[in-house]
Design a protein around this motif. Structure first.
Motif, PDB file in Angstrom:
ATOM      1  N   VAL A  13       0.681  -1.318  -0.138  1.00 55.60           N
ATOM      2  CA  VAL A  13      -0.175  -0.109  -0.195  1.00 55.60           C
ATOM      3  C   VAL A  13       1.070   1.300  -0.493  1.00 55.60           C
ATOM      4  CG1 VAL A  13      -1.411   1.680   1.377  1.00 55.60           C
ATOM      5  CG2 VAL A  13      -1.861  -0.965   1.334  1.00 55.60           C
ATOM      6  N   GLY A  14       2.230   1.163   1.214  1.00 56.82           N
ATOM      7  CA  GLY A  14       3.043   1.861   1.256  1.00 56.82           C
ATOM      8  C   GLY A  14       3.373   2.606  -0.794  1.00 56.82           C
ATOM      9  N   THR A  15       3.761   2.213  -0.766  1.00 53.92           N
ATOM     10  CA  THR A  15       4.539   1.734  -2.525  1.00 53.92           C
ATOM     11  C   THR A  15       3.732   2.521  -3.599  1.00 53.92           C
ATOM     12  OG1 THR A  15       5.777  -0.502  -1.884  1.00 53.92           O
ATOM     13  CG2 THR A  15       5.865   0.557  -4.548  1.00 53.92           C
ATOM     14  N   VAL A  16       2.319   2.594  -3.233  1.00 55.59           N
ATOM     15  CA  VAL A  16       1.465   3.022  -4.539  1.00 55.59           C
ATOM     16  C   VAL A  16       0.856   4.166  -3.891  1.00 55.59           C
ATOM     17  CG1 VAL A  16       0.053   2.993  -5.650  1.00 55.59           C
ATOM     18  CG2 VAL A  16       0.820   0.568  -5.719  1.00 55.59           C
ATOM     19  N   LEU A  17       0.489   4.445  -2.440  1.00 57.01           N
ATOM     20  CA  LEU A  17       0.148   5.543  -2.087  1.00 57.01           C
ATOM     21  C   LEU A  17       1.299   6.478  -1.552  1.00 57.01           C
ATOM     22  CD1 LEU A  17      -3.016   4.789   0.853  1.00 57.01           C
ATOM     23  CD2 LEU A  17      -2.691   4.967  -1.882  1.00 57.01           C
ATOM     24  N   ILE A  18       2.909   6.459  -0.804  1.00 56.38           N
ATOM     25  CA  ILE A  18       3.066   7.178  -1.496  1.00 56.38           C
ATOM     26  C   ILE A  18       4.541   8.568  -2.465  1.00 56.38           C
ATOM     27  CG2 ILE A  18       5.848   7.530   0.000  1.00 56.38           C
ATOM     28  CD1 ILE A  18       5.549   5.275   1.503  1.00 56.38           C
ATOM     29  N   VAL A  49       4.348  11.305 -13.893  1.00 60.01           N
ATOM     30  CA  VAL A  49       4.829   9.478 -14.749  1.00 60.01           C
ATOM     31  C   VAL A  49       5.024   9.393 -13.471  1.00 60.01           C
ATOM     32  CG1 VAL A  49       6.218   8.926 -15.410  1.00 60.01           C
ATOM     33  CG2 VAL A  49       5.003  10.603 -16.801  1.00 60.01           C
ATOM     34  N   VAL A  50       6.186   9.976 -12.122  1.00 57.51           N
ATOM     35  CA  VAL A  50       6.558   9.077 -11.182  1.00 57.51           C
ATOM     36  C   VAL A  50       5.665   8.871 -10.649  1.00 57.51           C
ATOM     37  CG1 VAL A  50       7.907   9.434  -9.305  1.00 57.51           C
ATOM     38  CG2 VAL A  50       9.339  10.424 -11.478  1.00 57.51           C
ATOM     39  N   ALA A  51       4.730   9.818 -10.271  1.00 55.93           N
ATOM     40  CA  ALA A  51       3.447   9.457  -8.888  1.00 55.93           C
ATOM     41  C   ALA A  51       3.025   8.960  -9.540  1.00 55.93           C
ATOM     42  CB  ALA A  51       2.457  10.788  -8.936  1.00 55.93           C
ATOM     43  N   LEU A  52       2.571   8.759 -10.543  1.00 55.40           N
ATOM     44  CA  LEU A  52       1.151   7.669 -11.657  1.00 55.40           C
ATOM     45  C   LEU A  52       2.189   5.845 -11.993  1.00 55.40           C
ATOM     46  CD1 LEU A  52      -1.286   9.388 -13.462  1.00 55.40           C
ATOM     47  CD2 LEU A  52      -1.111   8.965 -11.073  1.00 55.40           C
ATOM     48  N   SER A  53       3.729   6.191 -11.577  1.00 54.27           N
ATOM     49  CA  SER A  53       3.904   4.751 -12.336  1.00 54.27           C
ATOM     50  C   SER A  53       4.381   3.647 -10.840  1.00 54.27           C
ATOM     51  CB  SER A  53       5.714   4.803 -12.454  1.00 54.27           C
ATOM     52  OG  SER A  53       6.193   5.350 -11.204  1.00 54.27           O
ATOM     53  N   PHE A  56       1.070   0.986 -12.132  1.00 54.97           N
ATOM     54  CA  PHE A  56       1.951  -0.349 -13.189  1.00 54.97           C
ATOM     55  C   PHE A  56       2.486  -0.920 -12.575  1.00 54.97           C
ATOM     56  CE2 PHE A  56      -0.261   3.527 -14.934  1.00 54.97           C
ATOM     57  CZ  PHE A  56      -1.458   3.313 -14.967  1.00 54.97           C
ATOM     58  N   ALA A  57       3.166   0.007 -12.334  1.00 54.52           N
ATOM     59  CA  ALA A  57       5.300  -0.452 -11.399  1.00 54.52           C
ATOM     60  C   ALA A  57       4.849  -2.229 -10.769  1.00 54.52           C
ATOM     61  CB  ALA A  57       6.252   0.051 -11.259  1.00 54.52           C
ATOM     62  N   VAL A  58       4.305  -1.539  -9.648  1.00 55.65           N
ATOM     63  CA  VAL A  58       3.962  -2.696  -8.817  1.00 55.65           C
ATOM     64  C   VAL A  58       3.782  -4.439  -8.679  1.00 55.65           C
ATOM     65  CG1 VAL A  58       3.013  -3.474  -6.860  1.00 55.65           C
ATOM     66  CG2 VAL A  58       3.970  -0.569  -7.670  1.00 55.65           C
ATOM     67  N   PRO A  59       2.318  -3.863  -9.903  1.00 55.67           N
ATOM     68  CA  PRO A  59       1.460  -5.029 -10.191  1.00 55.67           C
ATOM     69  C   PRO A  59       2.429  -6.125 -11.411  1.00 55.67           C
ATOM     70  CG  PRO A  59       0.027  -3.651 -10.580  1.00 55.67           C
ATOM     71  CD  PRO A  59       1.484  -2.971  -9.870  1.00 55.67           C
ATOM     72  N   VAL A  60       3.206  -4.668 -12.021  1.00 52.10           N
ATOM     73  CA  VAL A  60       4.341  -5.699 -12.943  1.00 52.10           C
ATOM     74  C   VAL A  60       5.583  -6.888 -12.060  1.00 52.10           C
ATOM     75  CG1 VAL A  60       5.504  -5.780 -14.830  1.00 52.10           C
ATOM     76  CG2 VAL A  60       3.332  -4.508 -15.429  1.00 52.10           C
ATOM     77  N   LEU A  61       5.793  -5.833 -11.178  1.00 54.13           N
ATOM     78  CA  LEU A  61       6.705  -6.188 -10.361  1.00 54.13           C
ATOM     79  C   LEU A  61       6.857  -8.038  -9.677  1.00 54.13           C
ATOM     80  CD1 LEU A  61       8.849  -3.275  -9.164  1.00 54.13           C
ATOM     81  CD2 LEU A  61       9.248  -4.916 -11.128  1.00 54.13           C
TER      82      LEU A  61
END
Length: 212
Positions: A13-18, A49-53, A56-61
């Motif tokens: 949650v923190g990885t996406v929200l922060i 882009v940095v805020a929204l990445s 998308f990046a977390v589900p891919v990882l």
């Protein structure tokens, strides 16, 4: 749920929200300054882009697995999107400024440089015979986008310098939306901590086991 799983949820949650919270925090600070703040359109797009990445990046990882290669791949994709899709030179975003005030200042600058103001063009863009300025606004965020079309690098630098100089003498009031953004950012930053706080002793025990 075990404490390791609970910690994993809090970290996810923190990885996406922060990053999103930090984006709202930056927007809130920009919209509560005493003077309007101008950013290049490239910098403004990069922040978005940095805020929204992470969304998308977390589900891919999670799908590929976290490794040096997958992290480098995700970072490369984000960097490519930020560079490839970023607006070209001659575009700026002014925060915390009413559109009518921005129009007046830009009209004055454009007149002194022999430029004209034109409405924003939709559809295919063709190089004009003479350079001109386009202005669009987003009242909710109280920002104004300025585009200088068909201008040389020298004229672009002169326009940017003149606009920056004018804005430095303009007083601005804190935007109510800016205050709301600061509150939202604070809440988003506090949520991961709140998720972890209930299992603080277990998290400490987990970290101790990992270090042993």
């Amino acid at each position: 749920m075990s404490y390791s799983e609970h910690l994993g949820v809090a970290l996810s949650v923190g990885t996406v929200l922060i990053p999103v919270a930090m984006y709202f925090l930056v927007l809130g600070l920009l919209n509560t300054r005493r003077r309007p703040q101008m950013l290049s359109a490239r910098a403004d797009f990069a922040l978005l882009v940095v805020a929204l990445s992470p969304m998308f990046a977390v589900p891919v990882l999670n799908y590929l697995g976290v490794s040096l290669l997958s992290v480098l791949l995700a970072v490369s994709v984000v960097a490519f999107v930020a560079v490839a899709l970023a607006p070209r030179g001659g575009s700026w975003v002014i925060y915390n400024m009413p559109s009518h005030q921005a129009h007046r200042i830009i009209d004055e600058i454009a007149g002194s440089l022999g430029l004209s103001l034109r409405p924003r063009q939709r559809g295919p863009f063709f190089s004009p015979r003479r350079p001109f300025v386009q202005i669009s606004s987003f009242p909710i965020l109280r920002n104004v986008t300025v585009r200088l079309r068909g201008a040389s690098d020298e004229l672009t630098r002169r326009f940017e310098h003149a606009l920056s100089g004018k804005l430095s003498s303009v007083r601005a009031q804190a935007s109510p939306m800016g205050t709301v953004m600061l509150m939202v950012a604070t809440g988003m930053l506090a949520l991961p901590l709140a998720l972890a706080a209930g299992r603080a002793d277990e998290i400490v025990r987990l970290l101790t086991d990992l270090l042993d």
